[in-house]
Structure formats: C-alpha cells, structure tokens
Write an enzyme that holds these catalytic residues in place. Structure first.
Site, PDB file in Angstrom:
ATOM      1  N   ILE A  72       0.820  -1.216   0.000  1.00 45.74           N
ATOM      2  CA  ILE A  72       0.000   0.000   0.000  1.00 45.74           C
ATOM      3  C   ILE A  72       0.850   1.260   0.000  1.00 45.74           C
ATOM      4  O   ILE A  72       0.355   2.342   0.265  1.00 45.74           O
ATOM      5  CB  ILE A  72      -0.990   0.014   1.182  1.00 45.74           C
ATOM      6  CG1 ILE A  72      -0.243  -0.074   2.517  1.00 45.74           C
ATOM      7  CG2 ILE A  72      -1.972  -1.134   1.060  1.00 45.74           C
ATOM      8  CD1 ILE A  72      -1.139   0.184   3.720  1.00 45.74           C
ATOM      9  N   GLY A  73       2.139   1.107  -0.288  1.00 51.17           N
ATOM     10  CA  GLY A  73       2.981   2.291  -0.421  1.00 51.17           C
ATOM     11  C   GLY A  73       4.355   2.166   0.190  1.00 51.17           C
ATOM     12  O   GLY A  73       5.278   2.867  -0.191  1.00 51.17           O
ATOM     13  N   GLN A  74       4.499   1.242   1.152  1.00 48.36           N
ATOM     14  CA  GLN A  74       5.777   1.177   1.866  1.00 48.36           C
ATOM     15  C   GLN A  74       6.886   0.582   1.018  1.00 48.36           C
ATOM     16  O   GLN A  74       8.058   0.768   1.318  1.00 48.36           O
ATOM     17  CB  GLN A  74       5.633   0.342   3.151  1.00 48.36           C
ATOM     18  CG  GLN A  74       4.555   0.823   4.086  1.00 48.36           C
ATOM     19  CD  GLN A  74       3.243   0.111   3.845  1.00 48.36           C
ATOM     20  OE1 GLN A  74       2.854  -0.126   2.712  1.00 48.36           O
ATOM     21  NE2 GLN A  74       2.537  -0.206   4.901  1.00 48.36           N
ATOM     22  N   GLY A  75       6.511  -0.196  -0.001  1.00 49.80           N
ATOM     23  CA  GLY A  75       7.532  -0.788  -0.863  1.00 49.80           C
ATOM     24  C   GLY A  75       7.814  -2.246  -0.579  1.00 49.80           C
ATOM     25  O   GLY A  75       8.889  -2.750  -0.901  1.00 49.80           O
TER      26      GLY A  75
ATOM     27  N   ALA B  55      16.045  -8.891   9.452  1.00 49.76           N
ATOM     28  CA  ALA B  55      15.187  -7.707   9.318  1.00 49.76           C
ATOM     29  C   ALA B  55      13.898  -7.837  10.128  1.00 49.76           C
ATOM     30  O   ALA B  55      13.402  -8.934  10.366  1.00 49.76           O
ATOM     31  CB  ALA B  55      14.844  -7.488   7.848  1.00 49.76           C
TER      32      ALA B  55
ATOM     33  N   GLY C 198      10.079  -5.446  10.654  1.00 49.62           N
ATOM     34  CA  GLY C 198       9.273  -4.292  10.238  1.00 49.62           C
ATOM     35  C   GLY C 198       9.268  -3.208  11.294  1.00 49.62           C
ATOM     36  O   GLY C 198       9.588  -3.448  12.460  1.00 49.62           O
TER      37      GLY C 198
ATOM     38  N   ALA D  51       0.326  -4.600  10.909  1.00 52.45           N
ATOM     39  CA  ALA D  51       1.128  -4.835  12.117  1.00 52.45           C
ATOM     40  C   ALA D  51       2.635  -4.860  11.849  1.00 52.45           C
ATOM     41  O   ALA D  51       3.370  -5.537  12.554  1.00 52.45           O
ATOM     42  CB  ALA D  51       0.700  -6.151  12.796  1.00 52.45           C
TER      43      ALA D  51
ATOM     44  N   GLU E  98       4.694   0.971  11.595  1.00 50.26           N
ATOM     45  CA  GLU E  98       3.591   1.455  12.430  1.00 50.26           C
ATOM     46  C   GLU E  98       4.056   2.277  13.620  1.00 50.26           C
ATOM     47  O   GLU E  98       3.390   3.224  14.025  1.00 50.26           O
ATOM     48  CB  GLU E  98       2.815   0.253  12.979  1.00 50.26           C
ATOM     49  CG  GLU E  98       1.785  -0.294  12.050  1.00 50.26           C
ATOM     50  CD  GLU E  98       0.792  -1.133  12.818  1.00 50.26           C
ATOM     51  OE1 GLU E  98      -0.391  -0.817  12.728  1.00 50.26           O
ATOM     52  OE2 GLU E  98       1.180  -2.067  13.507  1.00 50.26           O
TER      53      GLU E  98
END
Lengths: 758, 168
Positions: free
Chosen positions: A479-482, A708, A710, A519, A713
C-alpha cells in the site's frame, strides 16, 4: 549480501512517476456499470421494506441490492440482519450505466425504516440497561458480544500490581482521553467486480491491505468456493489500517450486483462516504505507575475504555493493541495488570489504524512515565534507559522472549542527536528570544512485527523459469511502503539471481495465503516465507546442477544467476541451463513460516525526540526539531525505512496538532467535517522545521529474514507522546485529552494563569 | 440519417487537439462536467486522481495554460481553446524520456503509495515553469494544496530543492 541492504530503485517507481500505475479507481472494463448507494439517515434502524419498482423502470438502470438481501451473510465478523447500525451505512445499492443515472435511480427508491434507540459513545453503551447494538450485549469479548454485567472485554495480570504500587516509594496516576481520527488514505475504499462464467470466478479489484480476508468474506457470503473469488490489489493509494480486514458491505453488494447484472461493476466512494468507512475511535485510558527511589519500576496498572463501533471487526484485536502491546511490553516491571473494555456503539467501523491501538494507549502511558520520572527527580531519558526491556526479557501477555536488541541504544542515539543533556530543562524553564516557550520530549513505541500463527502464516512460492528469471508469488498488498520491492530483493538474494531477474506477483489471491498487510508484520511473515521459498528453489537448482557439473551439492553455490563450485568459481553454469536441462523446465520453491508469541516476541521499535515552541499568546505549537530512530534489525533498503520514519508527519504530528472530528452526538453521531477542508491533515507547510535524518540501528533479529524486522507502524506511536511531553516541558501543563489544537492549548494556558493569579 | 447542429469545444490536451460536442447526451460533454471527468472518463488519462472532489487535496492537479489547476473543480467547457498538460504529457511519447522532475522523483524515491504523486509533480512542474529556482518556502507554499497521507512531503521538498540546485 549482494542485494538485501542495497538502496535499489523501487519496482513501482517509474509507474508512479509517469501515471502508468493504475489504481483500483482507474480500472475500466467494457460494459462496466457504476454502483452507488443509498445511505441510512439514522444511526440505528430496522429496514422494514425496500421498494425499487419505480427506479427499475429507468433505462440504463440494471440492478439493485439492499440490506434485506444481505441477511445471513457475514462481514466484519458479524452475521448481518435486517438492521443498519450507524449513520450513513449503505442500505440500497444500484448499478447503472452512469453515476448520474445511478443517483437518479436512488432518488426513486422508497425505504421504510423502523427507528431504534441507539448508543453513540462509551458511557451510554456501557450501562446495564442501555439499548443493545447486537443481541448479546454491548461489551465485545473474544467469545462475542456480552452484557455489561459480565464485566470487561479482557484483563491480565502478572505479580500483585496493587500491592506493589502501594509499597513503592513513588506513584503517579493519570487519565487521558484520545480523540477520533480519519485514516485519510487518498485513494478511497474502491472496488470493481466482474463474474467470469467460463473460469467460474468472481474477479474483484479492491483497494485493500488484505486480499485474503476479502476473499474469505466474499466467498462465504456469496456461497462460492474460496478459489472462485479472486481479489487483486495492485497499486493501492494508502490504507493506514483502514483497508485491513475491512470487507466493506459495499464490496459484497457490488459483487452481488455484478452477479445479478452479469456486467462488470465499479464502486468509488465519495470522500464523505470514504470518511465513514472506518475510524480510529475515541478512547480513555487510566494509568497508575510506581517506582522506587532508584528509578526501578515496580508496578504498572492500565485500564482502557474503547469505543468499538457497530461491528465486531477488529475491535478486540485493537483493544489488545492498546493494552498488551503497551503495559507489559514498553518497560520492565515485575507487576503489571491491564483491564480493557471495548463496547459496541452505533458508530462506523473500528478498523485497524497505523500504530494498532498502542498509538493511543501509548500517549497517556508516556505521560505517566514522564510524571513518574519527575516525581522521583530523575531525567526522563535516564529513567527510560534504566527501565526499557532488553533482548530476552519477557514481554506482552504471552511473556515470550523479546528479540529486539537495540532499544537502549536507539533511545541513547536519539537523545544524543537532539542534544538532550544540553537542552532538557525544568518545565517552563526556557523562553525563546521571540517569547515562545521551548520544550523537549523523547518517547519510544513498540508494536508487533509478526502475527500469531492462529491469525495467519506467511506463504510464498518462487518459480525459476527457463531463461533463469524468477517469478515470486507473494500475495501481500503493497500500500505504499515498498514491500513488493523488498520481496524482490529477498527473492533475488535467496535464489542467487540478479535483482532484475525477479518479478513479483503481489496483492493477489492467486498467490498462496499470506495474511493481511498489517502490524509491520510483512517483513517477517511474508519476507521469511519468500526467503524459505528462495532457499528451497536454490537447493533444487544445486541438486540438478550437481549432476550436470559432476560436483557434490555441498561444493556448489548460486550467485548472480550462476551455479558455481565454491572452490573453483570457473567451474560454473548459468541457472538458465540448469532449468533447461532434460526433465526440469521449471523449478518451484515453496516457503511457509509462522511463529507463536510464546516462542519469540519480535517488537518493532521507533524512538522520537522533538523540540517544540509554544506560543502562549495564540496557543500554537510549532515543531522546531525532530529526530527519529529505529532498530529494524536490518534495513532491507534504508531509503524505504527513512520513508516510513518521515510518515510521522501525517498521522502522528497531525493527530496531536491539527486533526479533529466534529461529531454531533445529538444527531445520530453524524460527523460534520466529512471532507478534506474542515478535517485538517498536515501539508508541506506543516513540515517540521528541522527533521533530522532518521537513525537506523541494525541489531539483527534472530527470527527475521536476514535479521530484518518491520517498523512502519511504530513511527506514529512514538511521535504523539513525544510532542505531548515536549509541550509539558515547555509550559508545565499536562494535557489529559487530545488534540492539542491552538484553542485547547490557549484555554489551558489561560486556566493555568488564572489559577496562579488567585 | 438526421443532422443536428451542436456546440463544440476544442481542448489541446498534451499537444493533441480534442474536439467535444457540448450537450446533454451521454456522448456529449455536459456543461456540468469537470475537467477531471473528461480527462479520466473520456480520454483515459487517469494519472490525475479525484480524491476529495472539492479542490482540497490537490490529487487532480493538471496544468491549464501554464497554471496549476484543480481539475475536479474546473469545468471542461471553461477550458475551450486552452492547453491542458497532464502527467502523461510530461513523458516524451517517442523516446520515453522523462521530465527531469519525474526522473528526480524516481531517483530520490519521493513517493510512497504514489496516489498524490501525479498532482504533486504537476504542481512542481507549474512552479518550475515560472520559477526554475524556487526557495524552499516558495516550494512549500506551492505544495500547500497537495495532501500526502504517507508523509512524503520531506522527500518531495528535498528532491525538488536538490534538483533545482543541481541545475543552477
């Protein structure tokens, strides 16, 4: 590593810069009809009858669907009945050749409502004799709607919190109310639906963060096999949680219209409709924190009271985010308890929102931490450094071992970058040359980075083709983060082929189930699955190549599109030759990954430090300087991590300083500013004067792909409390409600001045 | 065969003259039709997006006779005889060469979801056409009408300031 960690060009960059990127709202098909919806003028009503006979006579009007057609079907985890439960809920849908025709047709539809008494806020819902939104009662629980008399939605305790708080040297308490927020994704919750009678599949494009949830809801509601619904979410214009597990009734109704008319149907909400598709609802939080003289936290008690909206949706999960992500996780404490209430109200859906509950829950918590440090007489940063958890500490409800290793280091790095030691002062202790008051604040926020295995698992498939190219099937939305680019990097790294040899099928249920894009979990859930699939493919490539090169498997490696001997790199063959060899033609690697919170608790982390100037004449707060830091385990691409950190401006800074919903509780809970004029999202003019480069710490996470984890948020969640505490540091006023818009700040300043002059 | 006299308008869109009859039929541009609707629904130029439909968000920004214009709040009939430039018109149709702004947005990753990007690039283009070396404040003022919920404002500002500085 050759590709993970490199600042590669995003795979969608050119498409987005040229307009070639087609979003759901851009999709047109031959014969496509437009769906529009008649919406309820009441917050709670039974639909007695719907008469479409006059409208049906209009040429160009093809079909109708209404609430009574939906009875017994499921969405938002509720079985629908003949009632609508919030102002503006869709009652009747029509499909017509043009939007104008559709609107004209809706004017001719007659609906008979039986208006019911409803509940619009927490207080009116949480009474024993309150009207019930659903028959079971107004309190949400994991078992379903339950009466108020049965108590709270959830509670948890370790140790003996009350006793510990009473015995401790210092204790503080505060109650903080947080306000309602629009998600504000610029692409609305749009969809298209068309039935393919040949392949027997309903194809839907949905502007969605969770194609698999949409697929399940739509298939079960339409009595289709799961695989007879294909949901695609290619380019998605933002979501911020609003498009996660949110199968809007309008999607179901559009699908029914497509089935009934045998024509493709498109639905594109207007902004006023979009704004009530989902909300971050208001909530109230009470905290008691206690510590000993040396600054060791002894007890944390938290109570959360959330408005949950009209549907079950994710309100329990959101409540969990508000409580367990915060109280037993942000700080070490031997005694912790929380109790949470989430109540049904006749208001729009409680959807996920970036910083899933811990955004709101963390605001008052950070204020309480700041108060406790002040009470003890300790510098707030010193207090944090002493009490934040370290790797291996038990966190969250399950008390699984924390895998996030660099919390202290990130706090320290942010404090250093903003020159905390030199700049921190007593509340109200520094006036700037222009007369404004200077303040400084630093907070941390920690969210999830995986989803528990009872929610979803990560799955992916990698196919290596005859020319040595690779197609990854990983159906997570981007949705946009890549994330699609991250998947491409991980696949290229794990198979051992060049970045450009890989293409990704993302945002599509044709790929194996891999959950919603929520999340901050995609990096670990889907990322690990893609890595495992790539590893599986590489293993098979080596297996075949070993025969062809007459070299033992353990002596071979795959790098940059070639299989070669580790000892003698000259002895090699291209991957394409392996795939082309007799009996192969394609190699398919599969990956499946899941984890429970008990096994390990990876937590995303962001720290925000900021300086503000407060104008005591106007109440205006200006952000002068901001530093954000994250420990993301390993940055798959630093540019994108920085992009996520910069996202703070929209939902985080905007939430505290300018955004507010005007809700008329005397008129059905109608929201008065359902547009982007009266709802003030930040613009370029509101940019922080000095936004320092993001601090990216990389303490590898033992359960993440290539270490890695995330982090997207948590960005919002650290910023809001940092601003609240900086404002306290500036003017000595502890705000117990958000937002801190000029009027509210000025009022508080005047009240303080009046009190002091008495 | 019947004949009917109809009023018409001509818009030059991305260098090509487009003729539309004006009237109430479905094939006509209606007097109430917005430029965004004409571009998106009649010419398949979908780069400009309609997001708020009230001129607040800037997603629908195109350039009309050199001015950044909100196409959701501009009537198509008002654009008779004017030159309309959309994001699709920035790319050289033959060579595929991009406008330097587009290339800079790609090189600096000055976007996330990309939904606001067409409007943002056209706003920047209109500014640079008049003022090739804007100050940061001038740039921020120009972009004040472009929402970006992902929060890419900083990357956009850095990208454009770097680009105009490089060219200077």
């Amino acid at each position: 590593m050759d590709i993970v960690g490199k600042n590669v060009e995003r795979l969608d960059a050119r498409a987005k810069a040229t307009g070639a990127a087609k979003f759901t709202v851009d999709i047109r098909e031959v014969g496509m009809l437009t769906a529009k919806f008649l919406r309820s003028p009441y917050s709670f009503a039974q639909i007695v009858s719907v008469d479409t006979s006059e409208a049906e006579k209009m040429p160009g009007v093809y079909g109708f669907v209404d609430q009574l057609d939906l009875v017994g079907r499921t969405t938002h985890h509720d079985i629908l009945d003949d009632k609508i439960r919030f102002f503006g809920e869709a009652v009747v849908g029509v499909a017509a050749e043009t939007e104008e025709l559709a609107l004209e047709a809706l004017e001719k539809v007659q609906v008979t409502y039986r208006v019911l008494p409803g509940v619009l806020d927490f207080e009116s819902s949480a009474k024993e004799d309150a009207p019930r939104v659903w028959p079971g009662g107004n309190v949400a629980t994991w078992r379903g709607a339950s009466p108020v008399s049965q108590g709270s939605s959830l509670r948890w305790e370790k140790g003996n919190t009350q006793e510990a708080i009473e015995k401790a040297d210092h204790k503080v308490s505060i109650t903080v109310k947080t306000h309602t927020q629009f998600h504000g994704a610029l692409e609305p919750h749009a969809c298209t639906a068309s039935w393919d009678p040949g392949m027997e599949v309903l194809r839907m494009n949905i502007s969605s963060q969770g194609v698999y949830g949409n697929q399940e809801d739509i298939a079960s509601s339409l009595h289709l096999n799961l695989d007879q619904v294909q949901v695609t979410a290619g380019f998605v214009g933002g979501g911020f949680g609003s498009k996660a597990h949110n199968t809007c009734k309008e999607y179901l109704m559009s699908a029914i219209l497509a089935q009934r008319t045998l024509r493709p149907v498109r639905y594109e909400p207007e902004r006023s409709e979009e704004c009530i598709t989902a909300l971050r609802h208001e909530a109230t939080f009470s905290y008691e924190l206690a510590a000993d003289n040396d600054g060791t936290v002894k007890g944390i008690s938290m109570k959360a009271y959330r408005v949950g909206g009209a549907h079950t949706s994710l309100q329990m999960n959101f409540l969990l985010g508000s409580t367990e992500y915060v109280a037993p996780t942000y700080l070490r404490s031997p005694n912790v308890c929380y109790e949470g209430w989430s109540v049904y109200t006749n208001m729009p859906l409680c959807a996920a929102y970036r910083g899933f509950g811990y955004f709101e829950g963390g605001i008052g918590f950070a204020e309480a931490v700041d108060m406790l440090a002040e009470e003890i007489g300790m510098d707030p940063v010193e207090f944090l450094l002493k009490n934040v958890p370290v790797k291996g500490d038990p966190v969250s409800t399950d008390q699984g071992p924390l895998t996030t290793a660099g919390i202290r280091e990130t706090v320290q790095a942010c404090a250093d970058a903003i020159r905390w030691k030199a700049k921190y002062h007593v509340p109200g202790g520094r006036k700037l040359p222009d007369g404004r008051m200077h303040g400084i604040g630093l907070c941390h926020a920690m969210g999830r980075a995986t989803l528990p295995n009872f929610v979803t698992s990560g799955n992916a498939t990698v196919q290596v083709k005859m020319d040595g190219s690779v197609r990854v099937f990983a159906g997570i939305s981007d949705i946009g983060q890549g994330q699609a680019t991250a998947i491409k990097q991980i696949a290229a790294e794990s198979v051992g082929v060049p970045f450009d040899a890989v293409s990704v099928t993302w945002g599509d249920t044709v790929a194996p189930h891999t959950g919603d894009q929520v999340a901050s979990s995609t990096t670990m859930m889907t990322g690990n699955a893609v890595k495992l699939a790539g590893d599986d493919a590489r293993r098979q490539i080596i297996e075949v190549a070993a025969r062809l090169l007459k070299e033992p498997e353990e002596n071979l490696q795959v790098k940059n599109g070639f299989v070669s001997s580790i000892a003698d790199p000259e002895k090699r063959m291209p991957v394409s030759a392996v795939i082309k060899s007799p009996g192969v033609k394609v190699i398919t690697g599969n990956g499946n990954w899941s984890i429970t919170d008990i096994q390990a608790s990876p937590r995303s982390l962001v720290v925000t430090a900021c300086e503000v100037a407060v104008d005591t004449e106007t109440g205006k707060i200006q952000l002068l300087n901001m530093v954000q830091g994250t420990d993301c385990g390993r940055a798959i691409c630093k540019t994108r991590v920085e992009g996520q950190l910069d996202g703070v401006l929209s939902g985080g800074v905007g939430y505290v300083l300018s955004e507010d919903c005007a809700i008329d509780f005397k008129d059905n809970g109608r929201i008065l500013n359902l547009n982007l004029y009266d709802y003030k999202m930040p613009t370029a003019l509101d940019c922080v004067d000095i936004l320092q480069p993001g601090i990216i710490m990389e303490f590898p996470d033992e359960v993440g792909p290539y270490g890695a984890r995330g982090m997207g948020e948590a960005t919002l969640s650290a910023s809001a409390p940092a601003i609240m505490n900086a404002v306290y540091n500036a003017i000595g006023i502890r705000f117990e409600a958000t937002p801190l818009t000029c009027d509210k700040v000025l009022k508080a300043i005047k009240a303080k001045q009046n009190k002091e002059s008495i | 065969m019947r004949t009917e006299q109809k009023e018409y308008i001509i818009l030059n869109v991305n260098g090509i003259d487009r003729k539309f009859t004006v009237g109430e039929d479905r094939t006509d541009v209606q007097p109430s039709e917005t430029l965004a609707e004409t571009l998106r629904n009649r010419l398949d130029l979908t780069a400009a997006k309609v997001s708020c439909d009230k001129g607040a968000c800037g997603c629908c920004t195109v350039i009309v006779d050199g001015e950044a214009t909100l196409s959701c709040s501009t009537l198509t009939v008002e654009c008779d005889g004017k030159h309309v430039l959309t994001l699709e018109g920035l790319e050289d149709p033959v060579t595929g060469e991009l406008d330097p702004i587009q290339q800079a947005f790609i090189d600096h990753t000055a976007f996330q979801c990309g939904y606001c990007t067409p409007g943002v690039i056209m706003t920047v283009k209109a500014l640079l056409m008049k003022n090739p070396h804007p100050t940061e404040n001038e740039l921020k003022e120009a972009l004040a009408g472009n929402y970006c919920r992902c929060g890419s404002h900083h990357q956009v500002i850095e990208t454009v300031m770097d680009m105009t500085r490089e060219e200077a």
